[in-house]
Design an enzyme around this catalytic site. Sequence first.
Site, short mmCIF file in Angstrom:
data_model
loop_
_atom_site.label_atom_id
_atom_site.label_comp_id
_atom_site.label_asym_id
_atom_site.label_seq_id
_atom_site.Cartn_x
_atom_site.Cartn_y
_atom_site.Cartn_z
N LEU B 174 35.59 31.54 47.67
CA LEU B 174 36.44 30.80 48.45
C LEU B 174 37.28 30.28 47.40
O LEU B 174 36.71 28.73 46.54
CB LEU B 174 35.60 29.38 49.21
CG LEU B 174 35.69 28.22 49.78
CD1 LEU B 174 36.45 29.63 51.09
CD2 LEU B 174 35.06 27.53 50.65
N GLY B 175 37.84 30.15 46.64
CA GLY B 175 39.08 30.34 45.20
C GLY B 175 39.91 29.74 46.08
O GLY B 175 40.29 29.29 47.61
N ILE B 177 42.76 31.16 47.52
CA ILE B 177 43.21 31.98 48.57
C ILE B 177 42.01 32.36 49.42
O ILE B 177 42.51 31.79 50.77
CB ILE B 177 43.28 33.76 47.98
CG1 ILE B 177 44.58 33.99 47.26
CG2 ILE B 177 43.53 34.60 49.11
CD1 ILE B 177 44.06 35.38 46.60
N SER B 196 30.44 32.60 46.94
CA SER B 196 31.05 32.03 46.01
C SER B 196 30.55 31.95 44.56
O SER B 196 28.74 32.51 44.98
CB SER B 196 31.59 30.73 46.24
OG SER B 196 33.67 30.80 45.39
N ARG B 197 31.02 31.97 44.16
CA ARG B 197 30.12 31.81 41.74
C ARG B 197 29.10 30.93 42.40
O ARG B 197 28.39 30.31 42.02
CB ARG B 197 30.99 31.69 41.52
CG ARG B 197 31.36 33.44 40.19
CD ARG B 197 31.84 32.82 38.84
NE ARG B 197 33.50 32.55 39.39
CZ ARG B 197 34.72 32.72 38.97
NH1 ARG B 197 34.15 33.21 38.07
NH2 ARG B 197 35.25 32.33 38.99
N GLY B 253 41.34 42.12 48.07
CA GLY B 253 41.02 41.36 46.65
C GLY B 253 41.59 42.03 45.75
O GLY B 253 43.00 42.65 45.09
N ARG B 254 40.23 43.22 45.30
CA ARG B 254 41.16 44.02 44.71
C ARG B 254 40.32 45.41 45.01
O ARG B 254 39.32 45.15 45.27
CB ARG B 254 40.36 43.97 43.04
CG ARG B 254 41.07 43.24 42.19
CD ARG B 254 43.18 44.29 42.09
NE ARG B 254 43.66 43.25 41.28
CZ ARG B 254 44.36 42.79 42.51
NH1 ARG B 254 44.47 42.22 43.34
NH2 ARG B 254 45.39 41.98 41.71
N GLU B 283 44.39 53.22 43.59
CA GLU B 283 46.16 53.18 43.93
C GLU B 283 46.68 53.85 43.42
O GLU B 283 46.89 54.42 42.35
CB GLU B 283 46.79 51.68 44.39
CG GLU B 283 45.62 50.42 45.45
CD GLU B 283 46.48 49.08 44.68
OE1 GLU B 283 45.05 48.59 45.24
OE2 GLU B 283 47.26 48.94 44.08
N HIS B 301 48.69 47.88 49.34
CA HIS B 301 49.22 46.30 48.35
C HIS B 301 50.43 45.59 47.29
O HIS B 301 51.08 45.84 46.96
CB HIS B 301 48.80 47.29 46.95
CG HIS B 301 48.25 46.10 46.36
ND1 HIS B 301 48.04 46.14 44.81
CD2 HIS B 301 48.53 44.61 45.84
CE1 HIS B 301 47.38 45.14 43.98
NE2 HIS B 301 47.63 44.65 45.02
N ALA B 303 50.10 42.69 49.36
CA ALA B 303 50.17 41.32 49.82
C ALA B 303 51.06 39.91 49.54
O ALA B 303 51.28 38.46 49.77
CB ALA B 303 48.54 41.30 49.66
#
Lengths: 335, 338
Positions: B174-175, B177, B196-197, B253-254, B283, B301, B303
């Site tokens: 929950l940053g 983005i 989240s962290r 994300g990644r 990718e 990719h 975004a």
Amino acid sequence: MDCNGYRQENHEQNLFPKPKVLVLEPPPVFIYHEDKLSQKFHFLKAWDSPLPLDQFLTTHAHSVQAILSHGSCPVTTNTIRLLPSLGLIVTTSAGLDQIDLQECRRRGVSVAYAGSLFSADVADIAVGLLIDALRNISAGNRYVTQGLWANNGDFSLGSKLGGRKVGIVGLGSIGLEVGKRLEPFGCNILYCSRNKKSSVSYPYYSTVCELATNCEVLIICCELNDQTRHVINKEVLLALGKKGLIINVGRGAIIDEQEMVRCLMQGEIAGAGLDVFENEPHVPSELISLDNVVLSPHRAVHTEETLMALVELVIGNLEAFFSNKPLLSPVLLDE
Amino acid sequence: MGVSNTDSDKTQEEEQQDLPKVVLFRPPAAFSLIDEESFTSNKFHFLKTYDSQLPVDQFLSTHSHSIKAILSSAGAPVNADILQLLPEVGLVVTTSAGLNHIDIPECRRRGIKIANAGHVYSDDVADLAVGLLIDVLRKVSASDRYVRQGLWADKGNYPLGSKLRGKRTGIVGLGNIGYEVAKRLEAFGCFVSYNSRKKKPYVSYPFYHNVCELAANCDVLIICCGLSDETRHMINKQVLSALGKEGVIVNIGRGNIIDEKEMVSCLMRGEIAGAGLDVFENEPDVPKEFFAMDNVVLSPHRAVFTPESLKDLSQLVVGNLEAFLSNKPLLSEYVDKK
């Protein structure tokens, strides 16, 4: 079932017969959930009979009190007049243009409809089509599955949604849901409607052309009637402009489809997201060839969950009528 | 024109020579996606190793006295070897939000500041995440294909989709983005929770301590976190099973955050219901099994990329460099999260 069971059920049927409901053509709820509906009601199926409709009605249906209808199934003056005991028409649609409401008013026939049951689903697809058209989601998907990402490199850029001026045509139940969803994306909402809505703060424009001049996206959320047929015409499309997008979740005939196709082919507008067409299920072949258009096959009901809710609503309205209780979703006919 | 003196007789080139230098090892994608001009300023001058015939270390040694900052991007790593050759550098600016390509501890050791893309991309990424989710749930791309293949006229109605309202959506990370995604989903009537962290004190969404628990309590997972040692392959077989047969996953994300092979497997066996993916482990190679799946939406990719956001990025990059060179606070300084 054994003989005793059959006799028992038949006996009960005679004591507590299921209310009869006339169906002219089967609505989608029927196709998916006839069993559930048939538990409570006995359906007279006009489309199943070899008799022409008028004869079927006078022969079998003259004592019928309720009709189950749907969006593209007309309930005409003639039909209503052949049913002296008719008290209720339930349609599974939100639209009412297929029912002779004036005759209903005259005869005191109640009408129940889908109300705003579909509004969330329709608003969701309107936003989905907009994001897709702006950000090329379907086109990007094609790019990947055709192996072009690996071979040709990066896909083209999309366009930002935030800050964009979005004009909603028709701020009814669906239009309001669309506006609500687009606000957190940072869109500026404008609208055009039959009447200005005092409860919203979005800027109002009295004509579609004026609205189109002042926005970069048009989302068609209104109903089809004499005033709205082909209201999105060449003038409006040119006013929308070369960077403009049009999204239609109303009815195909609200847009002059031929003109829109021409504008898309010539780059007079930038793209479109369309759930409805003038001549469904036929889609102009020119649209099929375009990458900047997203095509969605219009369905009467969009999601499983809404279909279930619709079945419950239909049953609820019919049960209310037959037990003299207030309808769940009546159409207000006294205007 | 005023009285001439030796200073104003300098050529433009000579004036540029006096400016502090910003080194680039490769052109950021943004240079070709919008233009390079937007990233320039009269306060600094770009030195491009890729424009020079010299080997990189020689180039850097030649110019090291005047190179004050590095303009980096994904694919142009900033590591200890490079920093060793640039003792005057005080700032690394990257055009990306991600920082995997930068040796952060080494920068800290040398007192070098770091600035990234901040929140410039957040809206675009969040928009795409929601677009992918609607697409998967409501089968937008799949039914578009259906229409284009002429099947609507031939075979009739496409299967129904699934409603957004009431879906329990789990945001992983929950940053900025993740928060933008949550805000948007609420307007559709989705219920938002997150992992989240750390729990966020000013947020009312339910928090789950681990991603598996989140998955078990959600219908949708949206991966919004960065890639790190902790998050690599965090979405594994266990998490996907917890998400369940009706579950949908969206990844903006990644690629490496998800165990891609496992996800392919789950989708093939119907262990999850669908996926919307903007990022992949390798990718631009995408598992071919996805191509035949109607319940998977693939995005190359993209975004972060809209011209509008890239323009915002250029202003941010220039702003950061100019601020640094005039000893002002950076616009989007990256500060280590503890």
